[in-house]
Structures are given as C-alpha cells and as structure tokens.
Design a protein around this motif. Structure first.
Motif, short mmCIF file in Angstrom:
data_model
loop_
_atom_site.label_atom_id
_atom_site.label_comp_id
_atom_site.label_asym_id
_atom_site.label_seq_id
_atom_site.Cartn_x
_atom_site.Cartn_y
_atom_site.Cartn_z
N GLU A 429 0.61 -1.14 0.35
CA GLU A 429 -0.03 -0.12 0.11
C GLU A 429 1.32 0.95 -0.03
O GLU A 429 1.93 1.55 1.12
N TYR A 430 0.65 2.08 -1.01
CA TYR A 430 0.65 3.17 -1.04
C TYR A 430 0.31 4.62 -0.57
O TYR A 430 -0.56 4.58 -1.06
N LYS A 431 0.34 6.08 0.57
CA LYS A 431 -0.09 5.95 0.46
C LYS A 431 0.26 7.66 0.55
O LYS A 431 1.01 7.92 0.35
N THR A 432 -1.07 8.99 -0.60
CA THR A 432 -0.76 10.29 -1.01
C THR A 432 -1.51 10.30 0.04
O THR A 432 -1.88 10.02 1.10
N TYR A 433 -1.37 12.04 0.31
CA TYR A 433 -1.89 12.79 0.49
C TYR A 433 -3.50 13.16 0.49
O TYR A 433 -4.27 12.98 2.06
N LYS A 434 -3.78 12.87 -0.51
CA LYS A 434 -5.40 12.66 -0.65
C LYS A 434 -6.15 11.05 -0.60
O LYS A 434 -6.91 10.56 -0.45
N GLU A 435 -5.17 10.58 -1.74
CA GLU A 435 -5.77 9.32 -1.87
C GLU A 435 -4.43 7.32 -1.61
O GLU A 435 -3.35 8.05 -1.31
N ASN A 436 -5.11 6.65 -1.15
CA ASN A 436 -4.26 5.17 -1.25
C ASN A 436 -4.43 4.52 -2.37
O ASN A 436 -5.18 4.53 -3.40
N PHE A 437 -3.28 3.97 -2.81
CA PHE A 437 -3.10 2.83 -3.71
C PHE A 437 -2.67 1.80 -3.03
O PHE A 437 -1.60 1.82 -2.10
N LEU A 438 -2.99 0.64 -3.94
CA LEU A 438 -1.97 -0.55 -3.62
C LEU A 438 -1.88 -1.21 -5.18
O LEU A 438 -1.94 -1.26 -6.00
N LYS A 439 -0.30 -1.61 -4.86
CA LYS A 439 0.77 -2.13 -6.25
C LYS A 439 1.49 -3.27 -5.80
O LYS A 439 1.15 -3.32 -4.65
N ARG A 440 1.44 -3.50 -7.10
CA ARG A 440 2.61 -4.82 -7.04
C ARG A 440 3.25 -4.88 -8.47
O ARG A 440 2.73 -4.34 -9.04
N PHE A 441 4.21 -5.54 -8.31
CA PHE A 441 5.10 -4.68 -9.55
C PHE A 441 5.53 -6.75 -10.22
O PHE A 441 5.90 -7.34 -9.54
N GLN A 442 5.59 -7.01 -11.73
CA GLN A 442 5.87 -8.11 -11.72
C GLN A 442 7.18 -7.83 -12.87
O GLN A 442 7.39 -6.68 -14.33
N LEU A 443 7.97 -8.84 -12.87
CA LEU A 443 9.96 -8.19 -13.91
C LEU A 443 8.95 -8.53 -15.15
O LEU A 443 9.15 -9.58 -14.89
N THR A 444 9.19 -8.22 -16.15
CA THR A 444 9.27 -8.90 -17.93
C THR A 444 10.97 -9.06 -18.35
O THR A 444 10.84 -9.41 -19.37
N LYS A 445 11.45 -8.08 -18.17
CA LYS A 445 12.97 -8.53 -18.51
C LYS A 445 14.12 -7.78 -17.78
O LYS A 445 14.10 -6.41 -16.85
N LEU A 446 14.75 -8.86 -17.20
CA LEU A 446 16.06 -8.83 -16.30
C LEU A 446 17.50 -7.74 -17.80
O LEU A 446 17.52 -8.21 -18.79
N PRO A 447 17.19 -6.66 -17.15
CA PRO A 447 19.33 -6.45 -17.62
C PRO A 447 20.16 -6.90 -17.52
O PRO A 447 20.48 -8.06 -16.47
N PRO A 448 21.31 -6.70 -17.89
CA PRO A 448 22.60 -7.65 -18.07
C PRO A 448 23.51 -7.40 -16.27
O PRO A 448 23.25 -8.18 -15.31
N TYR A 449 23.35 -6.39 -15.68
CA TYR A 449 23.81 -5.63 -14.85
C TYR A 449 22.02 -5.37 -13.92
O TYR A 449 22.44 -4.23 -14.16
N LEU A 450 21.94 -5.67 -12.94
CA LEU A 450 20.96 -5.57 -12.20
C LEU A 450 21.11 -4.59 -10.27
O LEU A 450 22.40 -4.64 -10.08
N ILE A 451 20.52 -3.30 -10.16
CA ILE A 451 22.05 -2.56 -9.75
C ILE A 451 19.84 -2.39 -8.73
O ILE A 451 19.11 -2.69 -8.15
#
Length: 488
Positions: A429-451
């Motif tokens: 969950e990510y909160k802002t001053y007015k609204e709240n959001f629910l986020k999820r992330f899915q990697l689709t392509k990894l780079p040769p070097y990951l930071i």
C-alpha cells in the motif's frame, strides 16, 4: 621728390639689365670654352666639382665597410631560406643544431615526478585561465603561456624551473630558452596525464589481474583504486567506483573513440559529463599511475555544473538520488532518448516491469459505500509497462524493544525475502496526501547488470533514522537459487 624717385628707379632697372647681360655673356663664354677645350674645362672646375672629385676616396672606404654588412645580410637571408630545408632534414631523419639542443636538454634531471598530480582542473595558478596552460614538472604547479612576460616564463626565471609540459598538446618545453624537448624518457608523464588503452589491453583487463607499483613504491590493483574525499563527496565516490567495475560500461569509456564523435547541439554542457567520466575511468584503470589513489576533482566539478548545484562537493548528498540522476544524464548526453534511441547505459542497466495499480476507498467511509466504490471503473486495477535502471528494496521495520536477554539483536533478512516485492503477487500500500493505492510489481525483462538499492533511511519531522537490518545475499556459485519467471 617725385622726380628723384623716378630717376632712382630708372637707374636701378638699368643696373639690373646690365648685370643680367654680363651674367649671360659670361655663361655663353664658359660654354664656348668647354666646347673648345673639355680637358681645360674639367681642370678649371668649380669648388663643387672639386668636392665631387674628392669624394671617390672616401667612397672607397665606405664601400669597403658596406661590403661585409651586405655579406652578413645575404647570409641571414640564406639562413632564413634554409629553414624549410632544416625541417625537411629533420623529417628525413637528419638532426640539425636545433634538434640537438631539443634532444639533449640539460635540465631533465630536475623533474620531480613525486609532486606531479594531473587530477585537478587544468588552469593557471595565477591568472586562473584555461588557455595555454603549462605544468611545471619541477614543482607541479600550472602556469599560463611560455612567451616573454608570461606566467610560466617568469616562474622559470624566478625559481630556475626549466621543464614545462603543455597540458593540451602534451609537448615538453625548456624555458626561458623556449625550445621543444624531445626525449622518450618523458613518455611516462604524458601517459599519466592522458592514459590510452588498445582493444587488446581492454580485452585482457579481466583475464590478467596483475598488481602495479606506483612511483612512491605502493602497490595497487588497477580498477581497485581509492578516490579522494575532497570534503563531503563520499556519496558520489561510492557510485563512481561501483560503475567503474561494470565491464561493458568500463570497456566503452576506456576507448575514447566510442563517444568522441557524438554530435551535440551548440552550447550543450552535458557532454562534459561524458568526457570527464571517460577520463576518470581511464585513470582508475591506469596500470602506470604515479600514485595509488585518484582524485575525482574534475569529474565532480562537471557534476556540480551539469546538475546546477543539486549535487555538490562540499555538501553531503543522497547516493541513490545521485545514481538515478547520473545514469539518466549520461544516457541523454550520449544521444539517447526515453523510448527509441538506446545507449550503452540502457543496454547495461535498463530492464522492464509491469506495474499493477488499484485505488483504495478512503478508510473512514462505511463498509457499504466502500463496496459500491470498488465496482466503479476508477477503483479497478490498471496495468502499465515501465522501464527501470535500478530496483528499490524495502527492509522490514527494526524492533523497537529489547529481547528477553535485555539486548537489541540486529535482525537479519535474506535477499530473496525482500526481492519478493517484484514477484507480481506481493501487494504493497502506498499513501499520498489525498488517496491510497495498492500496487504490485512484475519483472518482465532483467538487464545484464541489476542494481539493487536497499532503503535504510527514513525521514520524519524530527530526524533521519537508519534501519540496521543485515541483508544476507548469495555469493558466487549460489546465485542459482534466485529464479524469476520472466515473460517478454
């Protein structure tokens, strides 16, 4: 009275006529005598003619004194005409008197390599000008010009420091005599000032890890070299040193031909960042350094200029913010764009992911109203494709209270646990001053070097708090445990 004046005027005019007639008759007689007897006429010459006859004796002496002067002048003209011939002789391998002086300079033993430091800005220490900057190889200071009344010339006369290096043309000169020094023993100085790498040397960097010895006797491994902390630039040093050990990025910047012909709009200062980063990379990997450390002074000055003083040498900054700005600035300076045109930066570090976002109703609303809002299109889950240069990982909160043994044990967490944020299932969950959001992330392509960027610091209204949690990550040979399903 009037009669007298008339008579006097008549007498005066008569006298004039008589004198003129006498003078004319005398001239006629002289001319006749000359025609009759020219020898007598010459012997009877006037005083002026006597002078002319006396002159030849002195003229002989004058001509005898003029002749050597004319000879000297002719010899000078011959010398001037023969200068192109000298140049031709030098090109053909013949050495003239000027070349002998250039190749046998008596002041080469006064050079002090231990004080030479070419990491700082190339400007005159007196006039602060970048134009025609010369380095004194005896004391290590920079001065402008080498002509009469120039700062380098005055320094050479005042302190008897005679050997100077042009920091732009890489030519050596002896002052105040002002002749070029040609000596192969000075090649190590020009290499420290401007190191160069062949493709074969770049290919062997990772294969042959040899210790190098600096001029002061200390040993170092090229690439694993300390960067000086000028005042508060350690945050930038950590990023620059990490990037210098990424092989594709390193190999690209070690060879200047890869980027020197990139066209930029006039007045663009961002390309200075590329030039300075390439110079720093070559100095870090130079196996013939005079010292076992490098000062990133010129690189950081370019950072201050290009970031418009967002990142400074004298003020502590955030390493993650600097990394993000630096990678994007390098990418744009190399001619890259957000979508179409790629550069070495995006080829090495850029990956892609899907971001699923879902808006949440306000928590203070009644349950029935929340259910109604969840059926609206505004509260439905949306998906966006996005690229990234690095991944930010969140740590679990540190314990507030002591354990049973009255000790605060530092918690530990495996890297795989905090990487679960990007598995496409874990929601946050990510909160802002007015609204709240629910986020999820899915990697689709990894780079040769990951930071990975691990967020350890949290700010509030009173102070900055650091999370001391230890992250355990696999070393060589254990990386197979991290398997992500990626789809293109």
């Amino acid at each position: 009275m009037s009669g007298r004046s008339k008579r006097e005027s008549r007498g005066s005019t008569r006298g004039k006529r008589e004198s003129e007639s006498r003078g004319s008759s005398g001239r006629v007689k002289r001319e006749r005598d000359r025609e009759r007897d020219p020898e007598a006429a010459s012997s009877r010459g006037s005083p002026v003619r006597v002078k002319r006859e006396v002159e030849p004796a002195s003229a002989r002496e004058a001509s005898s004194s003029v002749i050597p002067f004319v000879r000297v002048k002719r010899e000078r003209e011959i010398d001037e005409d023969s200068e192109p011939e000298r140049e031709v002789r030098a090109k053909n391998g013949r050495v003239d008197s000027e070349d002998r002086r250039s190749r046998h300079c008596p002041y080469l033993d006064t050079i002090n390599r231990s004080v030479l430091d070419f990491d700082f800005e190339k400007l005159c220490s007196i006039s602060l000008s970048h134009i025609n900057a010369y380095a004194c190889l005896v004391c290590g200071k920079y001065f402008q010009g080498r002509g009469l009344k120039s700062h380098a010339y005055i320094h050479s006369v005042q302190f008897s420091h005679h050997v100077f290096l042009n920091l732009h043309t890489l030519k050596f000169y002896c002052l105040p005599d002002n002749y070029e020094i040609i000596d192969s023993s000075l090649e190590d100085i020009t290499y420290v000032l401007k190191p160069t790498f062949t493709k074969q040397q770049i290919a062997n960097l990772d294969k042959q890890a040899k210790l190098s010895r600096a001029y002061d006797g200390t040993t170092y491994l090229p690439g694993i070299v300390g960067l000086n902390n000028i005042k508060a630039n350690d945050y930038a040093n950590a990023v620059l040193q990490a990037l210098s050990n990424v092989p594709p990025l390193r190999n690209y910047f070690l060879e200047e031909d890869n980027y020197k012909n990139i066209k930029r709009p006039p007045g663009d200062i961002m390309f200075l960042l590329v030039q300075r980063f390439g110079e720093l990379m070559r100095k870090l990997w130079n196996p013939r350094n005079f010292k076992a450390h490098v000062s990133p002074h010129e690189m950081l000055q370019a950072v201050v200029l290009c970031s418009k003083k967002t990142f400074q040498i004298t003020k502590q900054g955030d390493g993650v913010d600097f990394l993000s700005w630096f990678l994007n600035a390098l990418h744009s300076a190399l001619g890259g764009t957000k979508k179409k045109k790629k550069t070495i930066v995006t080829d090495v570090f850029q990956g892609s992911m899907r971001i699923f976002t879902k808006k949440l109703p306000h928590p203070d609303l009644p349950a029935e109203e929340k259910e109604q809002l969840l059926h609206n299109d505004e509260y439905q889950e949306t998906m966006v494709e996005s690229t990234f240069m690095y991944l930010t990982l969140d740590l679990p909160t540190a314990p507030l209270y002591k354990d049973e043994k009255e000790q605060l044990i530092i918690p530990q967490v495996p890297l795989f646990n905090i990487l679960a944020k990007f598995n496409g299932i874990t929601e946050k969950e990510y909160k802002t001053y007015k609204e709240n959001f629910l986020k999820r992330f899915q990697l689709t392509k990894l780079p040769p070097y990951l930071i990975f960027c691990i967020k350890r610091f949290t700010k509030n209204n009173f102070f900055v708090e650091k999370n001391p949690t230890i992250v355990n990550f696999p070393i060589t040979g254990q990386a197979n445990g991290m398997n992500y399903k990626t789809s293109r």
